[in-house]
Design a protein around this motif. Sequence first.
Motif, PDB file in Angstrom:
ATOM      1  N   ASP A   1     132.831  62.899  36.863  1.00 21.32           N
ATOM      2  CA  ASP A   1     132.561  61.496  37.225  1.00 21.32           C
ATOM      3  C   ASP A   1     131.346  61.347  38.149  1.00 21.32           C
ATOM      4  N   GLN A   2     130.677  62.457  38.485  1.00 19.67           N
ATOM      5  CA  GLN A   2     129.489  62.353  39.342  1.00 19.67           C
ATOM      6  C   GLN A   2     128.273  61.923  38.516  1.00 19.67           C
ATOM      7  N   PHE A   3     127.209  61.577  39.228  1.00 20.86           N
ATOM      8  CA  PHE A   3     125.978  61.103  38.567  1.00 20.86           C
ATOM      9  C   PHE A   3     124.881  62.165  38.684  1.00 20.86           C
ATOM     10  N   TYR A   4     124.126  62.307  37.617  1.00 23.41           N
ATOM     11  CA  TYR A   4     123.061  63.317  37.578  1.00 23.41           C
ATOM     12  C   TYR A   4     121.808  62.669  37.012  1.00 23.41           C
ATOM     13  N   ARG A   5     120.655  63.111  37.539  1.00 23.39           N
ATOM     14  CA  ARG A   5     119.390  62.539  37.055  1.00 23.39           C
ATOM     15  C   ARG A   5     119.025  63.147  35.697  1.00 23.39           C
ATOM     16  N   GLU A   6     118.415  62.336  34.861  1.00 24.08           N
ATOM     17  CA  GLU A   6     118.075  62.785  33.500  1.00 24.08           C
ATOM     18  C   GLU A   6     117.212  64.047  33.478  1.00 24.08           C
ATOM     19  N   PRO A   7     116.168  64.153  34.331  1.00 17.08           N
ATOM     20  CA  PRO A   7     115.352  65.379  34.278  1.00 17.08           C
ATOM     21  C   PRO A   7     116.154  66.631  34.626  1.00 17.08           C
ATOM     22  N   GLN A   8     117.134  66.453  35.535  1.00 20.60           N
ATOM     23  CA  GLN A   8     117.978  67.587  35.935  1.00 20.60           C
ATOM     24  C   GLN A   8     118.798  68.069  34.714  1.00 20.60           C
ATOM     25  N   ILE A   9     119.337  67.120  33.954  1.00 19.29           N
ATOM     26  CA  ILE A   9     120.151  67.465  32.775  1.00 19.29           C
ATOM     27  C   ILE A   9     119.251  68.096  31.705  1.00 19.29           C
ATOM     28  N   ARG A  10     118.120  67.436  31.465  1.00 19.47           N
ATOM     29  CA  ARG A  10     117.204  67.904  30.412  1.00 19.47           C
ATOM     30  C   ARG A  10     116.710  69.314  30.729  1.00 19.47           C
ATOM     31  N   GLU A  11     116.305  69.518  32.008  1.00 15.74           N
ATOM     32  CA  GLU A  11     115.742  70.828  32.356  1.00 15.74           C
ATOM     33  C   GLU A  11     116.799  71.925  32.331  1.00 15.74           C
ATOM     34  N   ALA A  12     118.043  71.576  32.688  1.00 11.85           N
ATOM     35  CA  ALA A  12     119.120  72.585  32.639  1.00 11.85           C
ATOM     36  C   ALA A  12     119.326  73.043  31.192  1.00 11.85           C
ATOM     37  N   ILE A  13     119.301  72.099  30.260  1.00 15.26           N
ATOM     38  CA  ILE A  13     119.510  72.469  28.848  1.00 15.26           C
ATOM     39  C   ILE A  13     118.315  73.250  28.330  1.00 15.26           C
ATOM     40  N   LYS A  14     117.128  72.802  28.692  1.00  9.96           N
ATOM     41  CA  LYS A  14     115.917  73.510  28.242  1.00  9.96           C
ATOM     42  C   LYS A  14     115.935  74.962  28.757  1.00  9.96           C
ATOM     43  N   ALA A  15     116.321  75.121  30.026  1.00  7.38           N
ATOM     44  CA  ALA A  15     116.353  76.475  30.599  1.00  7.38           C
ATOM     45  C   ALA A  15     117.454  77.311  29.944  1.00  7.38           C
ATOM     46  N   GLY A  16     118.579  76.676  29.594  1.00 12.25           N
ATOM     47  CA  GLY A  16     119.727  77.417  29.066  1.00 12.25           C
ATOM     48  C   GLY A  16     119.590  77.792  27.607  1.00 12.25           C
ATOM     49  N   ILE A  17     119.011  76.897  26.804  1.00 11.44           N
ATOM     50  CA  ILE A  17     118.961  77.224  25.368  1.00 11.44           C
ATOM     51  C   ILE A  17     117.537  77.369  24.834  1.00 11.44           C
ATOM     52  N   GLY A  18     116.555  77.010  25.643  1.00  9.62           N
ATOM     53  CA  GLY A  18     115.159  77.242  25.241  1.00  9.62           C
ATOM     54  C   GLY A  18     114.508  76.081  24.508  1.00  9.62           C
ATOM     55  N   TYR A  19     115.211  74.985  24.302  1.00 15.10           N
ATOM     56  CA  TYR A  19     114.619  73.846  23.598  1.00 15.10           C
ATOM     57  C   TYR A  19     114.899  72.547  24.354  1.00 15.10           C
ATOM     58  N   THR A  20     113.939  71.639  24.272  1.00 19.43           N
ATOM     59  CA  THR A  20     114.063  70.384  25.024  1.00 19.43           C
ATOM     60  C   THR A  20     114.992  69.417  24.289  1.00 19.43           C
ATOM     61  N   PRO A  21     116.017  68.927  24.986  1.00 18.69           N
ATOM     62  CA  PRO A  21     116.909  67.955  24.351  1.00 18.69           C
ATOM     63  C   PRO A  21     116.471  66.519  24.663  1.00 18.69           C
ATOM     64  N   ALA A  22     117.067  65.587  23.948  1.00 14.45           N
ATOM     65  CA  ALA A  22     116.936  64.174  24.339  1.00 14.45           C
ATOM     66  C   ALA A  22     118.336  63.699  24.702  1.00 14.45           C
ATOM     67  N   ILE A  23     118.417  62.970  25.797  1.00 14.30           N
ATOM     68  CA  ILE A  23     119.730  62.499  26.264  1.00 14.30           C
ATOM     69  C   ILE A  23     119.801  60.986  26.076  1.00 14.30           C
ATOM     70  N   LYS A  31     116.167  57.505  30.721  1.00  8.55           N
ATOM     71  CA  LYS A  31     115.551  58.251  31.829  1.00  8.55           C
ATOM     72  C   LYS A  31     116.058  57.775  33.191  1.00  8.55           C
ATOM     73  N   LYS A  32     116.450  56.515  33.296  1.00  2.35           N
ATOM     74  CA  LYS A  32     116.887  55.967  34.585  1.00  2.35           C
ATOM     75  C   LYS A  32     118.053  55.052  34.332  1.00  2.35           C
ATOM     76  N   PRO A  33     118.902  54.785  35.241  1.00  3.61           N
ATOM     77  CA  PRO A  33     119.083  55.461  36.529  1.00  3.61           C
ATOM     78  C   PRO A  33     119.884  56.742  36.310  1.00  3.61           C
ATOM     79  N   PRO A  34     120.388  57.382  37.375  1.00  4.10           N
ATOM     80  CA  PRO A  34     121.207  58.577  37.188  1.00  4.10           C
ATOM     81  C   PRO A  34     122.384  58.284  36.266  1.00  4.10           C
TER      82      PRO A  34
END
Length: 245
Positions: free
Chosen positions: A177-199, A236-239
């Motif tokens: 139930d917490q809030f996360y910023r879009e770049p944080q989510i996108r970059e975590a996935i990119k770092a984890g699987i190697g490809y940029t996602p769209a959220i 992209k906004k808000p969290p």
Amino acid sequence: MDGEGLRPLTPKYTNMAKSSWFILVELLLLLECLSHLSISQGQGYDFFYFVQQWPGSYCDTRKACCYPTTGKPAANFTIHGLWPNYNNGSYPSNCNPNSPYNATKISDLLGKMEVDWPTLACPTNGGTRFWTHEWEKHGTCSESVLDQHSYFEAALNIKNKVNLLKVLEDAGIQPNDQFYREPQIREAIKAGIGYTPAITCNTDSSKNRQILEIYLCVDASGKDLIECPKFPTRCKKPPLQFPIF
Ligand code: AMP
């Protein structure tokens, strides 16, 4: 001989020549448009979107959400679909009315589909309605490459390769139930699987924006992840809230 053939063109002839050129150019432009139209109306595609959804957010977008007959799905991302797409962002749909969804063709996959591709709409219909929709709208448009069995299997195989929830949790992004910023989510996935996602996101009844779907791109064979040639509209906004499910 009065040399008539050598006389310069009169303004009348010059105008005729000019309008012939215009007609030719217009015809060429028309042909170009028609060729695009025939591409976007049917055959071929450039890549797939592989779309997973967060069930908690999907249920929050609806007045009611019905669990499959097998019970409440695990708190994990589930498949929404594998969608043929064009590089320009448009996509083909409903490409073959003569190719209905046929559960007997995928009987060996149904157990896995109930777990990884569960229906959440009401009434549940054992998933048949959701899978029928996905096959008939999207799957029939890549049928020249993936028959019905290969299509559903391809989606399950990609899901197997990509553990979004683990990648996010490893980066401290949890469905709590917490809030996360879009770049944080996108970059975590990119770092984890190697490809940029769209959220993409939804808005719940309390007007919170939530993580709804994660798009990844897959090559036209339906096997390998690729960088997306084109992204859908992203949130992209808000969290974004990552709701408990
Ligand atoms: P699509 O046309 O492929 O974008 O899918 C949209 C349709 O799929 C909508 O009618 C959604 O309500 C439905 N849908 C999306 N996710 C689910 C789900 N998990 N269970 C049942 N229907 C779904």
